[in-house]
Design a protein around this motif. Sequence first.
Motif, PDB file in Angstrom:
ATOM      1  N   ARG A 353       0.822  -1.229   0.000  1.00  0.00           N
ATOM      2  CA  ARG A 353       0.000   0.000   0.000  1.00  0.00           C
ATOM      3  C   ARG A 353       0.844   1.261   0.000  1.00  0.00           C
ATOM      4  O   ARG A 353       0.524   2.247  -0.660  1.00  0.00           O
ATOM      5  CB  ARG A 353      -0.872   0.060   1.259  1.00  0.00           C
ATOM      6  N   ILE A 393       4.278   5.077  15.730  1.00  0.00           N
ATOM      7  CA  ILE A 393       3.725   4.208  14.693  1.00  0.00           C
ATOM      8  C   ILE A 393       3.022   2.957  15.228  1.00  0.00           C
ATOM      9  O   ILE A 393       2.062   2.475  14.635  1.00  0.00           O
ATOM     10  CB  ILE A 393       4.865   3.865  13.682  1.00  0.00           C
ATOM     11  N   ARG A 399      -1.760   7.006  12.472  1.00  0.00           N
ATOM     12  CA  ARG A 399      -1.348   6.948  11.062  1.00  0.00           C
ATOM     13  C   ARG A 399      -0.502   8.182  10.769  1.00  0.00           C
ATOM     14  O   ARG A 399      -0.873   9.294  11.136  1.00  0.00           O
ATOM     15  CB  ARG A 399      -2.564   6.945  10.136  1.00  0.00           C
ATOM     16  N   ALA A 400       0.635   7.988  10.091  1.00  0.00           N
ATOM     17  CA  ALA A 400       1.494   9.134   9.783  1.00  0.00           C
ATOM     18  C   ALA A 400       0.813  10.011   8.724  1.00  0.00           C
ATOM     19  O   ALA A 400       0.022   9.511   7.916  1.00  0.00           O
ATOM     20  CB  ALA A 400       2.839   8.640   9.273  1.00  0.00           C
ATOM     21  N   SER A 411      -6.773   2.099   9.247  1.00  0.00           N
ATOM     22  CA  SER A 411      -7.257   2.176  10.635  1.00  0.00           C
ATOM     23  C   SER A 411      -6.163   2.532  11.631  1.00  0.00           C
ATOM     24  O   SER A 411      -6.432   2.999  12.724  1.00  0.00           O
ATOM     25  CB  SER A 411      -7.847   0.831  11.019  1.00  0.00           C
ATOM     26  N   GLY A 412      -4.924   2.284  11.260  1.00  0.00           N
ATOM     27  CA  GLY A 412      -3.830   2.507  12.221  1.00  0.00           C
ATOM     28  C   GLY A 412      -3.858   1.465  13.329  1.00  0.00           C
ATOM     29  O   GLY A 412      -3.412   1.718  14.437  1.00  0.00           O
TER      30      GLY A 412
HETATM   31  P1  ADP Z   1      -2.870   1.413   8.504  1.00  0.00           P
HETATM   32  O1  ADP Z   1      -1.951   0.878   7.458  1.00  0.00           O
HETATM   33  O2  ADP Z   1      -4.240   0.869   8.417  1.00  0.00           O
HETATM   34  O3  ADP Z   1      -2.854   2.903   8.598  1.00  0.00           O
HETATM   35  P2  ADP Z   1      -1.044   0.170  10.400  1.00  0.00           P
HETATM   36  O4  ADP Z   1      -1.181  -0.022  11.874  1.00  0.00           O
HETATM   37  O5  ADP Z   1      -0.779  -1.043   9.592  1.00  0.00           O
HETATM   38  O6  ADP Z   1      -2.347   0.915   9.944  1.00  0.00           O
HETATM   39  O7  ADP Z   1       0.124   1.209  10.157  1.00  0.00           O
HETATM   40  C1  ADP Z   1       0.174   2.367  10.945  1.00  0.00           C
HETATM   41  C2  ADP Z   1       0.906   3.459  10.204  1.00  0.00           C
HETATM   42  O8  ADP Z   1       2.288   3.095  10.052  1.00  0.00           O
HETATM   43  C3  ADP Z   1       0.450   3.696   8.787  1.00  0.00           C
HETATM   44  O9  ADP Z   1      -0.696   4.505   8.727  1.00  0.00           O
HETATM   45  C4  ADP Z   1       1.656   4.380   8.191  1.00  0.00           C
HETATM   46  O10 ADP Z   1       1.725   5.726   8.598  1.00  0.00           O
HETATM   47  C5  ADP Z   1       2.806   3.642   8.854  1.00  0.00           C
HETATM   48  N1  ADP Z   1       3.343   2.523   8.043  1.00  0.00           N
HETATM   49  C6  ADP Z   1       3.194   1.215   8.277  1.00  0.00           C
HETATM   50  N2  ADP Z   1       3.867   0.489   7.361  1.00  0.00           N
HETATM   51  C7  ADP Z   1       4.431   1.365   6.508  1.00  0.00           C
HETATM   52  C8  ADP Z   1       5.268   1.239   5.342  1.00  0.00           C
HETATM   53  N3  ADP Z   1       5.633   0.035   4.867  1.00  0.00           N
HETATM   54  N4  ADP Z   1       5.682   2.384   4.746  1.00  0.00           N
HETATM   55  C9  ADP Z   1       5.320   3.600   5.230  1.00  0.00           C
HETATM   56  N5  ADP Z   1       4.536   3.781   6.311  1.00  0.00           N
HETATM   57  C10 ADP Z   1       4.104   2.685   6.951  1.00  0.00           C
END
Ligand code: ADP
Length: 461
Positions: A353, A393, A399-400, A411-412
Amino acid sequence: MGKLFSDEIQHLMAEFAETKEALHKAQLELQQKMEELKISNERLENSEHQLQQKVEDLSRNEKAMLNIIDDVRELEKKLKKERDMLKAIVSSMGEGLLVVDRNHRIILMNQMASVLLRITPKETIGEDIGNIFNVFKGKDGTSSAKTCLDCLPVQQVIKEADIINIHLEDDFYCQDKLGKVFPVSMIVASLLDVSALKENITGAVIIFKNVTKEKSLDEAKSGFISIASHQLRTPLTSIRWFSEMLINGDAGDISDEQKHFVERIYEGAERMINLVNLLLQIARVEAGRVRIEPAPMDLKRLTESVVTTLQTQLKEKDEKIEIIALPEKLPEIPMDEDVVWQIIQNLLTNAIRYSQVKGIITIKIVFDEKRKELLYSVQDKGIGIPKAEQGRIFEKFYRADNAVQYVPEGSGLGLNLVKKLVEDWEGRIWFESEESKGTTFFFTVPLEGMKARKGEVKLKV
Ligand code: ADP
């Protein structure tokens, strides 16, 4: 008579010539003396000038010395002011501060540390931190760490310059001198002597905080999530079920426009159900209600199976996944397949994603013989995680900003669940990331694998 006269004249003339000669000589001598006098005079003048210059130099040096003394005094004052300020900051800090030397002996402790641990600096200074700062993972000390130093990464930051953050979700607790247990978050950092030419690690700094309030808020959040998700699941399942029936024409023909609307309802319900399921899984893992059934497993083979289920997403973005196992034949480890599946699926879905189209994702599974564990990593060359947001994170719902912009829905919650699952088998999870360059997530699996648990539910994939 004439001869007598001329003899006398001759005699007189000779005398006169002699006198003249003597006079001339005297004059020459005088002249020479005058000359010498002049030279001495000049020398004297010269010396006087030099003397004057020396006196001026001396007076200049004196002034310079006085200036230096003034500067030193000024510096001393400034240093004292800075030292006083530092002392004031350290003693009025809302967090506990402990500083240890290379042998883990406490060399400094602030007032808050003293309050939190209910111990006086007198009892503490010079003591081994392992005897004073009783920290463990899990409220009832369920981790396998035998001593506080197994939990505290003090040795690690003394060996190698590092800063380690232990957050609320890491579930660390501390027991004070009178036996009271409270949850803590902390930062453990190397103490560096920057005055030396090469950075020298002289010990470690620990800044810790009692997070009882934050913990109860987090628990309240978890409680709410659990209730809300249970209550939401039934009506959501009905919405999905009935909208699916409408789409399939089970209640008679519907127009294309009606079908379009019902399809949106179906998709929305599906998304909500996924979210609710994720929330429920987190609540179950937090409560230790998930049943764990370990069986010997080849991580590479399992990864290949997960990748097969992600083909549609990979094709949509024209992305590729390569899997590297070192050695090619990895040791089989007793793991619960559903749990590992959930972790790999989450990490890979994120990598897909948050990457641009045509990206390549690299999975590496390396057997570390020395540490007796497998190191699993997922690397992408995607949007990365901004430095300022990296500390949050793994928090629930976080979520960033760049991720929200790149993929608005999310959903974060996934990473929060992944971290809980990895730490449940006493593995470690972390990441390295640079914005716009990419991210690598790592987790470890100890060779002994997972322990069986008789929980009431299995983790749903
Ligand atoms: P979601 O993907 O549904 O937002 P996650 O808990 O899986 O929730 O991830 C939390 C946050 O971590 C993401 O919203 C994103 O900001 C960051 N993140 C996670 N994996 C990656 C990645 N491979 N590259 C960039 N950012 C990431």
